[in-house]
Scaffold this active site. Structure first.
Site, short mmCIF file in Angstrom:
data_model
loop_
_atom_site.label_atom_id
_atom_site.label_comp_id
_atom_site.label_asym_id
_atom_site.label_seq_id
_atom_site.Cartn_x
_atom_site.Cartn_y
_atom_site.Cartn_z
CG HIS A 49 -2.17 -0.84 1.02
ND1 HIS A 49 -3.27 -0.39 0.45
CD2 HIS A 49 -2.24 -2.19 1.32
CE1 HIS A 49 -4.03 -1.41 0.42
NE2 HIS A 49 -3.46 -2.64 1.10
NE ARG B 11 -4.84 10.25 9.74
CZ ARG B 11 -4.55 9.39 10.65
NH1 ARG B 11 -5.40 8.16 10.88
NH2 ARG B 11 -3.50 9.47 11.30
CE LYS C 175 -3.15 10.82 2.73
NZ LYS C 175 -3.76 10.23 1.75
CB THR D 180 -10.22 5.16 -2.04
OG1 THR D 180 -9.85 5.44 -0.50
CG2 THR D 180 -9.53 3.71 -2.41
CE LYS E 123 -13.73 6.69 0.05
NZ LYS E 123 -13.15 7.23 1.39
C1 LIG Z 1 -12.09 7.15 1.53
C2 LIG Z 1 -11.44 7.75 3.07
C3 LIG Z 1 -10.11 8.01 3.18
C4 LIG Z 1 -9.14 7.89 2.06
O1 LIG Z 1 -9.06 9.13 1.40
P1 LIG Z 1 -7.54 9.36 0.60
O2 LIG Z 1 -8.21 10.70 -0.02
O3 LIG Z 1 -7.82 8.42 -0.64
O4 LIG Z 1 -6.55 9.46 1.43
C5 LIG Z 1 -9.84 8.25 4.36
N1 LIG Z 1 -10.79 8.47 5.38
C6 LIG Z 1 -12.03 8.34 5.15
C7 LIG Z 1 -12.93 8.46 6.59
C8 LIG Z 1 -12.34 7.82 4.09
O5 LIG Z 1 -14.01 7.79 3.86
#
Ligand SMILES: *Cc1c(COP(=O)(O)O)cnc(C)c1O
Length: 838
Positions: free
Chosen positions: A377, A569, A574, A676, A680
């Site tokens: 990962h 996070r 990031k 991810t 979304k």
């Molecule tokens: C989807 C999700 C993440 C992952 O987000 P990234 O932008 O891919 O780091 C982290 N925390 C929550 C609560 C999520 O729903």
């Protein structure tokens, strides 16, 4: 022994086994709800808390899950099929109520039942605590995967830990993060079923000794161990309207029975009770580090506890059906390791096969290496797990011996393939030599696995070229890619009911399980009547988001503004910092009366920082300080508003994703394995501003470059930039960035807190800055300007938004899981046993 007097078909106790299929209509639901509310929970009309109605509805649903759950388990037993076990230290499940209703297909019925009793569904839903048993993307991925496995009717079981305290709750005080324990189990958990009958015993400590077994062989055994009990709690995982209910089994640690107290004399009674406490600490708390290792002994205990309990559980089940014959074990079982966290499983499966079930080493190794599969990962070196050999020696002495044996055999393989290449042997050894030798967990996972996968195309390529280069040379066929996905049940159908209706009407209801069907939306992207409906839904979702921001942050977000959101996070890679530098730039432009900033915007940032990650916590403070200056300046707020949303979690994302216009995916290229959150947002019609990193690349390929705001260096350019990076030079030549740095450096955002942001300023100006914030600023600013101008062209924006949803089908975790199923697991779907036939 059975408590039942007669187990023949026609016996009276048959009734116990053939549960009634409970009514799925509003009337039956309402009746059960009333029964639980009034009789079981003992509440009445004076009840002011939404918790009890929530609980009454949850247990009513649980009854309906139970019978289907048993039929699924029965079908898996009968089919004698291959199974997969998803081993993960994290499952970020969020809430279960709405998901259970959606997947059971009774959302409307439940709303109706509640409405008739004068109750409002939304309020009851929000009484549920999030199950926050994960940090971020990795844990949420595990949760999405379980949903897709159940929906595809695959015999997959999740194994994890039942942490008493999940991810900490984040408060913001004076702009700074404050952590509070998340005692999520305090009021009980209606979704779990305790299974003490499947308790397992987990050894720790002690020593190993050589003995001669019954066949006269010299063998090792692990003795004088301090054992801890692992008690399983099962959580039902409903598939989407298919009667399949899979299982997530979470282990809870408890002391071995009270009789162990007899080992102590009366004088050490308090010490022995304290030892009980020690045992229970193993599953007390989730480690809140995302993308960084934590060398604490307790964490290694957690990892071994999960591995040992889960493998014992699988072997117990195997022996129930096959006795002591392990010849087909590898054909019927697969363990998928979610990162290296459960990688000690490789050595533990060897231990159980060799020490407990008396297989020869070679046979056991053959089984292990056809059973284990590993998902990587991260590319960040600081996240690669290594454990001191000395820790293994005291905590898991037998496991250390097995790792040494695996390593010795492996290195002789390397030596015969590359004779005399000592440097290669040193590089590939499972043990990193030095003053304090370390076990390299990623290497243990690779040697022991038949499959090694990354989580996006770029990430899988970079693994082969960099971190795992030697391993790829040795075993090219092990390496493969499985681009992540998210479940369209939770992340579209459940969280965006407005859009769900429009999609049902436009492409038919099949999109929920075949997300590729959303492609049929593409021709509608130009249709102005359709655009109008799309816009109306987005505005309603924005109003819901604004309502949440207003009540938690006391800042008003006008729905006409562009909603620009970065939630994930808080981590330097990031680059929330790049985002806030751009906010400062916009603020500066507005203050100078520059009308060229494009659409007015609301910038929302959210996310937790690991409690020990000081610079990440300081970035939160900076965001809050900038927000305060911006939001309290009336000359600015008609163009720009900024908020930091505290305690970002799954249930918060369910409101944010549908209400976002612009999704910020701005990591330094080559650092974000996949992401991810990006998926979304795309599904819910947000446009992405992003770098060529992780799955962003695949998102852009699918949606088309004209519907994506690209900026920044590529991963290749990033690695070339390292040697001659000159942030001071970049700042000197970039007027916009220079002005931003001047505002930061003169203390404009910390007037009464002198110097607090110095570490951030030095980081940006440091030629060794790994995140190259200054290098990407100009490119980012230009892309932001394009986005703000595009937003002003309503028709163009709506078209792009529709196309993002239309082309998001590839990012369904159903697609990801179908790839795992075909390329790694080789699983066949199993229908639950039909009602009434068993
Ligand atoms: C989807 C999700 C993440 C992952 O987000 P990234 O932008 O891919 O780091 C982290 N925390 C929550 C609560 C999520 O729903």
């Amino acid at each position: 022994m059975s408590p039942f007097k007669d187990l023949t078909e026609s016996s009276p106790n048959e009734r116990l086994f053939k549960l009634d299929p409970l009514g799925m209509d509003a009337e039956s639901l309402g009746r059960d709800f009333q029964h639980y509310f009034a009789h079981t929970l003992g509440r009445d009309r004076d009840c002011r808390s939404a918790y009890y109605p929530y609980k009454a509805l949850a247990v009513s649903l649980r009854d309906r899950l139970m019978e289907r759950w048993k039929r699924t388990r029965h079908a898996h037993d009968q089919a004698n099929c291959k199974r997969t076990y998803y081993l993960s230290l994290e499952f970020l499940m969020g809430r279960s109520l709405s998901n259970a209703l959606l997947n059971l297909g009774i959302t409307d019925e439940a709303r109706q039942a509640l409405y008739e009793m004068g109750l409002q569904y939304e309020e009851i839903e929000s009484a549920e605590m999030d199950a926050g048993l994960g940090n971020g993307g990795l844990g949420r991925l595990a949760a999405c995967f379980l949903d897709s496995c159940a929906t595809l009717q695959l015999p997959v079981k999740g194994y994890g830990l039942r942490y008493e305290y999940g991810m900490f709750r984040q408060l913001v005080e004076n702009g700074r993060q404050v952590e509070e324990p998340d005692h999520w189990l305090r009021d009980g958990n209606p979704w779990e079923l305790e299974r003490p009958e499947y308790t397992q015993r987990i050894p720790f400590g002690g020593r190993t000794e050589t003995y001669t077994d019954q066949q006269g062989r010299s063998t090792q055994r692990w003795v004088e161990t301090h054992d801890v009990l692992a008690v399983p709690y099962d959580i039902p995982i409903p598939g989407y309207r298919n009667d399949t209910i899979n299982t997530l089994r979470l282990w809870s640690a408890t002391a071995t029975d009270v009789f162990d107290l007899g080992e102590f004399n009366a004088g050490s009674y308090p010490e022995s009770v304290a030892a009980k406490n020690d045992a229970e600490h193993i599953t007390m708390v989730l480690y809140p580090n995302d993308a960084s290792e934590n060398g604490k002994e307790l964490r290694l205990r957690q990892q071994y506890f999960l591995a040992c309990a889960s493998i014992k559980d699988v072997i117990r089940e195997w022996q129930r059906l096959h006795g002591n014959d392990f010849s087909e074990f590898a054909d019927k079982n697969c363990f998928q390791l979610n990162d290296t966290h459960p990688a000690v499983s490789v050595a533990e499966l060897m231990r159980q096969l060799v020490d407990l079930h008396h297989l020869e080493w070679d046979q056991a190794w053959g089984i292990t290496t056809r059973t284990m599969a590993y998902t990587n990962h991260t590319l960040l070196p600081e996240a690669l797990e290594r454990w001191p050999v000395r820790l293994f020696r005291t905590l898991l002495p037998r496991i250390l011996e097995i790792i040494y044996e695996i390593n010795a055999r492996f290195l002789s393989q390397v030596a015969s393939r590359w004779p005399g290449d000592m440097d290669r042997q040193r590089r590939m050894s499972l043990i990193e030599e030095g003053d304090d030798p370390q076990v390299r967990m990623a290497f243990l996972a690779i040697v022991g696995s038949f499959s090694v996968n990354g989580v996006a195309a770029l990430h899988s390529e970079l693994l082969k070229q960099g971190l795992f280069r030697d391993w790829y040379e040795l075993w090219p066929d092990k390496f493969n890619n499985k681009t992540n996905g998210v479940t369209p049940r939770r992340w579209l159908a459940m969280c965006n009911p407005g859009l769900r209706e429009l999609l049902d009407e436009t492409v038919g209801e099949g999109w929920v399980t075949e997300l590729g069907k959303l492609e049929q939306l593409a021709p509608k992207a130009e249709d102005s009547a359709f655009q109008e409906r799309w816009d109306k839904i987005k505005r309603e979702n924005k109003a819901r988001l604004a309502q949440m921001v207003s009540s938690t942050c006391r800042i008003d977000f006008p729905v006409e503004f562009m909603f620009d959101v970065q939630v994930k996070r808080i981590h330097e890679y990031k680059r929330q910092l790049l985002n806030i530098l751009h906010v400062i730039h916009l603020y500066n432009r507005i203050k100078h009366g520059d009308g060229q900033v494009g659409a007015p915007r609301c910038v929302l940032v959210g996310g937790k920082a690991a409690p020990g990650y000081e610079i990440a916590k300081l970035i939160i403070k900076l965001i809050n300080n900038v927000a305060k200056v911006v939001n309290s300046d009336p000359a600015v707020t008609d163009q720009l508003r900024v908020a930091f949303i505290p305690d970002y979690r799954v249930s918060v994302m369910e409101i944010l994703a549908p209400g976002t216009d612009l999704s910020e995916q701005i990591s330094t290229a080559g650092k974000e394995a996949s992401g991810t959150g990006n998926m979304k947002f795309m599904m819910n019609g947000a446009l992405t501003i992003g770098t060529l990193d992780g799955a962003n690349i695949e998102i852009r390929e699918r949606v088309g470059e004209e519907n994506f705001f690209l900026f920044g260096l590529t991963a290749e350019e990033v690695s070339h930039m390292r040697s001659h990076y000159d942030p001071d030079g970049i700042i000197a030549h970039d007027e916009a960035l220079r002005e931003v740095m001047e505002l930061l450096e003169c203390g404009h955002f910390n007037q009464f807190e002198p110097g607090i942001f110095d570490p951030i300023i030095h980081g940006i100006r440091n030629p060794a800055d790994p995140w190259l914030t200054a290098a990407d600023f100009d490119s980012y600013r230009r892309a932001q300007k394009q986005a703000a101008l595009a937003y002003l062209d309503r028709e163009r924006w709506l078209r792009m938004s529709i196309l993002n949803t239309a082309h998001s089908g590839h990012f369904s975790s159903d697609r990801t899981i179908a790839e795992y199923r075909d390329d790694i697991w080789q699983l066949k779907p199993v229908e639950p046993t039909p009602y009434g036939t068993w």
